[in-house]
Design a protein around this motif. Structure first.
Motif, PDB file in Angstrom:
ATOM      1  N   ASP A  69      42.861 -25.486 -30.490  1.00 16.04           N
ATOM      2  CA  ASP A  69      43.780 -26.540 -30.900  1.00 16.04           C
ATOM      3  C   ASP A  69      43.432 -27.496 -31.901  1.00 16.04           C
ATOM      4  O   ASP A  69      43.880 -28.450 -32.551  1.00 16.04           O
ATOM      5  CB  ASP A  69      44.527 -27.348 -29.858  1.00 16.04           C
ATOM      6  CG  ASP A  69      45.267 -26.518 -28.845  1.00 16.04           C
ATOM      7  OD1 ASP A  69      45.871 -25.549 -29.385  1.00 16.04           O
ATOM      8  OD2 ASP A  69      45.461 -26.655 -27.611  1.00 16.04           O
ATOM      9  N   LYS A  70      42.071 -27.173 -32.304  1.00 13.34           N
ATOM     10  CA  LYS A  70      41.304 -27.981 -33.321  1.00 13.34           C
ATOM     11  C   LYS A  70      41.253 -29.412 -32.888  1.00 13.34           C
ATOM     12  O   LYS A  70      41.481 -30.312 -33.779  1.00 13.34           O
ATOM     13  CB  LYS A  70      42.039 -27.866 -34.667  1.00 13.34           C
ATOM     14  CG  LYS A  70      42.013 -26.388 -35.123  1.00 13.34           C
ATOM     15  CD  LYS A  70      42.754 -26.356 -36.390  1.00 13.34           C
ATOM     16  CE  LYS A  70      42.420 -25.150 -37.169  1.00 13.34           C
ATOM     17  NZ  LYS A  70      43.084 -23.839 -36.495  1.00 13.34           N
ATOM     18  N   VAL A  71      40.919 -29.683 -31.664  1.00 20.70           N
ATOM     19  CA  VAL A  71      40.851 -31.154 -31.373  1.00 20.70           C
ATOM     20  C   VAL A  71      39.631 -31.277 -30.635  1.00 20.70           C
ATOM     21  O   VAL A  71      39.284 -32.411 -30.216  1.00 20.70           O
ATOM     22  CB  VAL A  71      41.820 -31.387 -30.017  1.00 20.70           C
ATOM     23  CG1 VAL A  71      43.205 -31.481 -30.700  1.00 20.70           C
ATOM     24  CG2 VAL A  71      41.838 -30.344 -28.902  1.00 20.70           C
ATOM     25  N   CYS A  72      38.601 -30.346 -30.816  1.00 21.16           N
ATOM     26  CA  CYS A  72      37.035 -30.738 -30.254  1.00 21.16           C
ATOM     27  C   CYS A  72      36.278 -31.422 -31.064  1.00 21.16           C
ATOM     28  O   CYS A  72      36.536 -31.261 -32.351  1.00 21.16           O
ATOM     29  CB  CYS A  72      36.672 -29.334 -29.395  1.00 21.16           C
ATOM     30  SG  CYS A  72      36.243 -28.105 -30.832  1.00 21.16           S
ATOM     31  N   SER A  73      35.320 -31.957 -30.769  1.00 18.59           N
ATOM     32  CA  SER A  73      34.284 -32.543 -31.552  1.00 18.59           C
ATOM     33  C   SER A  73      33.543 -31.559 -32.581  1.00 18.59           C
ATOM     34  O   SER A  73      33.665 -30.286 -32.370  1.00 18.59           O
ATOM     35  CB  SER A  73      33.232 -33.274 -30.688  1.00 18.59           C
ATOM     36  OG  SER A  73      32.480 -32.436 -30.017  1.00 18.59           O
ATOM     37  N   GLU A  74      33.103 -32.199 -33.303  1.00 19.04           N
ATOM     38  CA  GLU A  74      32.518 -31.468 -34.413  1.00 19.04           C
ATOM     39  C   GLU A  74      31.228 -30.508 -34.106  1.00 19.04           C
ATOM     40  O   GLU A  74      31.243 -29.468 -34.149  1.00 19.04           O
ATOM     41  CB  GLU A  74      31.792 -32.290 -35.504  1.00 19.04           C
ATOM     42  CG  GLU A  74      31.154 -31.575 -36.712  1.00 19.04           C
ATOM     43  CD  GLU A  74      32.205 -30.766 -37.783  1.00 19.04           C
ATOM     44  OE1 GLU A  74      31.587 -29.704 -38.398  1.00 19.04           O
ATOM     45  OE2 GLU A  74      33.231 -31.103 -37.505  1.00 19.04           O
ATOM     46  N   GLU A  75      30.550 -31.265 -32.944  1.00 20.38           N
ATOM     47  CA  GLU A  75      29.432 -30.153 -32.045  1.00 20.38           C
ATOM     48  C   GLU A  75      29.980 -29.484 -31.573  1.00 20.38           C
ATOM     49  O   GLU A  75      29.136 -28.315 -31.842  1.00 20.38           O
ATOM     50  CB  GLU A  75      28.626 -31.495 -31.236  1.00 20.38           C
ATOM     51  CG  GLU A  75      27.387 -31.269 -30.922  1.00 20.38           C
ATOM     52  CD  GLU A  75      26.605 -32.211 -29.904  1.00 20.38           C
ATOM     53  OE1 GLU A  75      25.813 -31.764 -29.367  1.00 20.38           O
ATOM     54  OE2 GLU A  75      27.151 -33.449 -29.986  1.00 20.38           O
ATOM     55  N   SER A  76      30.856 -29.482 -30.671  1.00 24.61           N
ATOM     56  CA  SER A  76      31.537 -28.449 -29.660  1.00 24.61           C
ATOM     57  C   SER A  76      31.924 -27.298 -30.598  1.00 24.61           C
ATOM     58  O   SER A  76      31.955 -26.087 -30.351  1.00 24.61           O
ATOM     59  CB  SER A  76      32.818 -29.016 -28.848  1.00 24.61           C
ATOM     60  OG  SER A  76      32.317 -30.060 -28.286  1.00 24.61           O
ATOM     61  N   ARG A  77      32.811 -27.686 -31.804  1.00 28.59           N
ATOM     62  CA  ARG A  77      33.252 -26.704 -32.773  1.00 28.59           C
ATOM     63  C   ARG A  77      32.252 -25.626 -33.183  1.00 28.59           C
ATOM     64  O   ARG A  77      32.335 -24.554 -33.027  1.00 28.59           O
ATOM     65  CB  ARG A  77      34.038 -27.461 -33.985  1.00 28.59           C
ATOM     66  CG  ARG A  77      35.057 -26.685 -34.591  1.00 28.59           C
ATOM     67  CD  ARG A  77      35.424 -27.253 -35.748  1.00 28.59           C
ATOM     68  NE  ARG A  77      34.575 -27.571 -37.066  1.00 28.59           N
ATOM     69  CZ  ARG A  77      34.104 -26.457 -37.710  1.00 28.59           C
ATOM     70  NH1 ARG A  77      34.790 -25.181 -37.528  1.00 28.59           N
ATOM     71  NH2 ARG A  77      33.367 -26.449 -38.536  1.00 28.59           N
ATOM     72  N   GLU A  78      31.137 -26.472 -33.660  1.00 24.83           N
ATOM     73  CA  GLU A  78      29.828 -25.612 -34.038  1.00 24.83           C
ATOM     74  C   GLU A  78      29.206 -24.935 -32.965  1.00 24.83           C
ATOM     75  O   GLU A  78      29.186 -23.674 -33.204  1.00 24.83           O
ATOM     76  CB  GLU A  78      28.815 -26.497 -34.705  1.00 24.83           C
ATOM     77  CG  GLU A  78      29.069 -27.075 -36.004  1.00 24.83           C
ATOM     78  CD  GLU A  78      28.046 -28.096 -36.476  1.00 24.83           C
ATOM     79  OE1 GLU A  78      27.032 -28.240 -35.779  1.00 24.83           O
ATOM     80  OE2 GLU A  78      28.254 -28.834 -37.426  1.00 24.83           O
ATOM     81  N   LEU A  79      29.230 -25.208 -31.957  1.00 21.59           N
ATOM     82  CA  LEU A  79      28.788 -24.581 -30.685  1.00 21.59           C
ATOM     83  C   LEU A  79      29.555 -23.155 -30.617  1.00 21.59           C
ATOM     84  O   LEU A  79      29.122 -22.153 -30.137  1.00 21.59           O
ATOM     85  CB  LEU A  79      28.789 -25.287 -29.470  1.00 21.59           C
ATOM     86  CG  LEU A  79      28.084 -24.834 -28.210  1.00 21.59           C
ATOM     87  CD1 LEU A  79      26.451 -25.015 -28.742  1.00 21.59           C
ATOM     88  CD2 LEU A  79      28.299 -26.002 -27.253  1.00 21.59           C
TER      89      LEU A  79
ATOM     90  N   ILE B  14      31.807 -21.977 -23.102  1.00 21.31           N
ATOM     91  CA  ILE B  14      32.767 -21.729 -24.074  1.00 21.31           C
ATOM     92  C   ILE B  14      34.152 -21.601 -23.866  1.00 21.31           C
ATOM     93  O   ILE B  14      35.074 -22.086 -24.452  1.00 21.31           O
ATOM     94  CB  ILE B  14      32.194 -20.379 -24.824  1.00 21.31           C
ATOM     95  CG1 ILE B  14      30.814 -20.599 -25.339  1.00 21.31           C
ATOM     96  CG2 ILE B  14      33.180 -19.944 -25.952  1.00 21.31           C
ATOM     97  CD1 ILE B  14      30.631 -21.959 -26.517  1.00 21.31           C
ATOM     98  N   GLY B  15      34.321 -20.696 -22.706  1.00 23.14           N
ATOM     99  CA  GLY B  15      35.695 -20.443 -22.083  1.00 23.14           C
ATOM    100  C   GLY B  15      36.448 -22.108 -21.805  1.00 23.14           C
ATOM    101  O   GLY B  15      37.477 -22.070 -22.187  1.00 23.14           O
ATOM    102  N   ASP B  16      35.490 -23.073 -21.640  1.00 27.50           N
ATOM    103  CA  ASP B  16      36.220 -24.450 -21.396  1.00 27.50           C
ATOM    104  C   ASP B  16      36.732 -24.928 -22.543  1.00 27.50           C
ATOM    105  O   ASP B  16      37.583 -25.620 -22.828  1.00 27.50           O
ATOM    106  CB  ASP B  16      35.130 -25.247 -20.634  1.00 27.50           C
ATOM    107  CG  ASP B  16      34.978 -24.875 -19.088  1.00 27.50           C
ATOM    108  OD1 ASP B  16      35.653 -24.123 -18.702  1.00 27.50           O
ATOM    109  OD2 ASP B  16      34.142 -25.287 -18.316  1.00 27.50           O
ATOM    110  N   LEU B  17      35.703 -24.540 -23.661  1.00 27.29           N
ATOM    111  CA  LEU B  17      36.100 -25.153 -24.971  1.00 27.29           C
ATOM    112  C   LEU B  17      37.079 -24.669 -25.813  1.00 27.29           C
ATOM    113  O   LEU B  17      37.607 -25.370 -26.575  1.00 27.29           O
ATOM    114  CB  LEU B  17      34.542 -25.369 -25.815  1.00 27.29           C
ATOM    115  CG  LEU B  17      33.339 -26.491 -25.118  1.00 27.29           C
ATOM    116  CD1 LEU B  17      32.192 -26.244 -25.963  1.00 27.29           C
ATOM    117  CD2 LEU B  17      34.048 -27.887 -25.056  1.00 27.29           C
ATOM    118  N   LEU B  18      37.165 -23.365 -25.366  1.00 28.98           N
ATOM    119  CA  LEU B  18      37.932 -22.518 -26.398  1.00 28.98           C
ATOM    120  C   LEU B  18      39.437 -23.029 -26.518  1.00 28.98           C
ATOM    121  O   LEU B  18      39.753 -23.068 -27.775  1.00 28.98           O
ATOM    122  CB  LEU B  18      38.208 -21.089 -25.694  1.00 28.98           C
ATOM    123  CG  LEU B  18      37.141 -20.098 -26.412  1.00 28.98           C
ATOM    124  CD1 LEU B  18      37.382 -18.847 -25.834  1.00 28.98           C
ATOM    125  CD2 LEU B  18      36.829 -20.241 -27.784  1.00 28.98           C
TER     126      LEU B  18
END
Ligand SMILES: [Zn+2]
Length: 217
Positions: A18-28, A9-13
């Protein structure tokens, strides 16, 4: 779902913030932070609006840039000053190497002479192949052999003899400048030389005055 590691999650944060991750990652991420205080705090920090701190950062960057600019200017100026002094040193070496040209050393017998033209003017003649002198140094004497002056301000009434020394201002080794064809330099016009009896060339190596011209010869 809370099994998703805080590390992932730290990697995805940052992407999430910045609201640039995929929908799947966002939900995760959304699911994870709803149950993880630590990651939620981390996200809050990332989502903070531009702060005064950031403005301070810009000021710091501007200060650094200004200092770098000043340092660059100082460097350019110092390099310029250095190059100029190198050039000046070169000129200094070239133009203060004021060497007398030895009469025998340079075989001047074949290369220079004094000519008297039909009007009675006296000329210093450099024949082809003679090294160019940059000035002639006159030593003027009265009839008793006393030296009147080394410059042109001598008392013409008293002057009976002149001893010249050609001096090259370039260092001998640098001076590959040869006169192309004959060159003449007016030493005395007829009105200036009524009493001049002799013109010598002074050879410093042998301390000898060599007669170049004598009245009546
Ligand atoms: Zn977490």
């Amino acid at each position: 779902m809370n099994k998703t590691s805080c590390e992932l999650i730290g990697d995805l944060l940052p992407l999430y913030a910045d609201k640039v991750c995929s929908e799947e990652s966002r939900e995760l991420v959304a699911k994870h932070i709803s149950g993880c205080e630590k990651c939620r705090k981390e996200l809050e920090i990332m989502e903070k609006p531009v702060s005064a701190d950031f403005k301070d950062d810009i000021a710091v960057i501007k200060r650094i840039k200004r200092r770098m600019f000043i340092e660059n200017v100082v460097t350019v100026v110092m390099i310029s000053v250095f190059l100029l002094s190198v050039c000046n040193l070169g000129f200094l070496v070239m133009f203060t190497s004021d060497l007398p040209m030895g009469y025998y050393e340079y075989a001047l017998e074949d290369k220079i002479c004094i000519e008297e033209d039909a009007d009675g003017n006296l000329w210093f003649v450099r024949k082809e192949g003679a090294k160019k002198s940059f000035f002639l140094l006159p030593d003027v004497y009265d009839e008793n052999g006393n030296r009147l002056s080394t410059d042109e301000d001598f008392d013409k009434e008293k002057a009976v003899a002149v001893s010249y020394q050609m001096r090259i201002m370039l260092h001998e080794k640098m001076s590959n400048i040869y006169s192309s064809g004959e060159e003449k330099e007016l030493l005395f016009n007829k009105n200036d030389k009524p009493k001049i009896q002799t013109i010598y060339y002074y050879d410093e190596d042998t301390d000898e005055n060599i007669v170049l011209w004598e009245r009546g010869n």
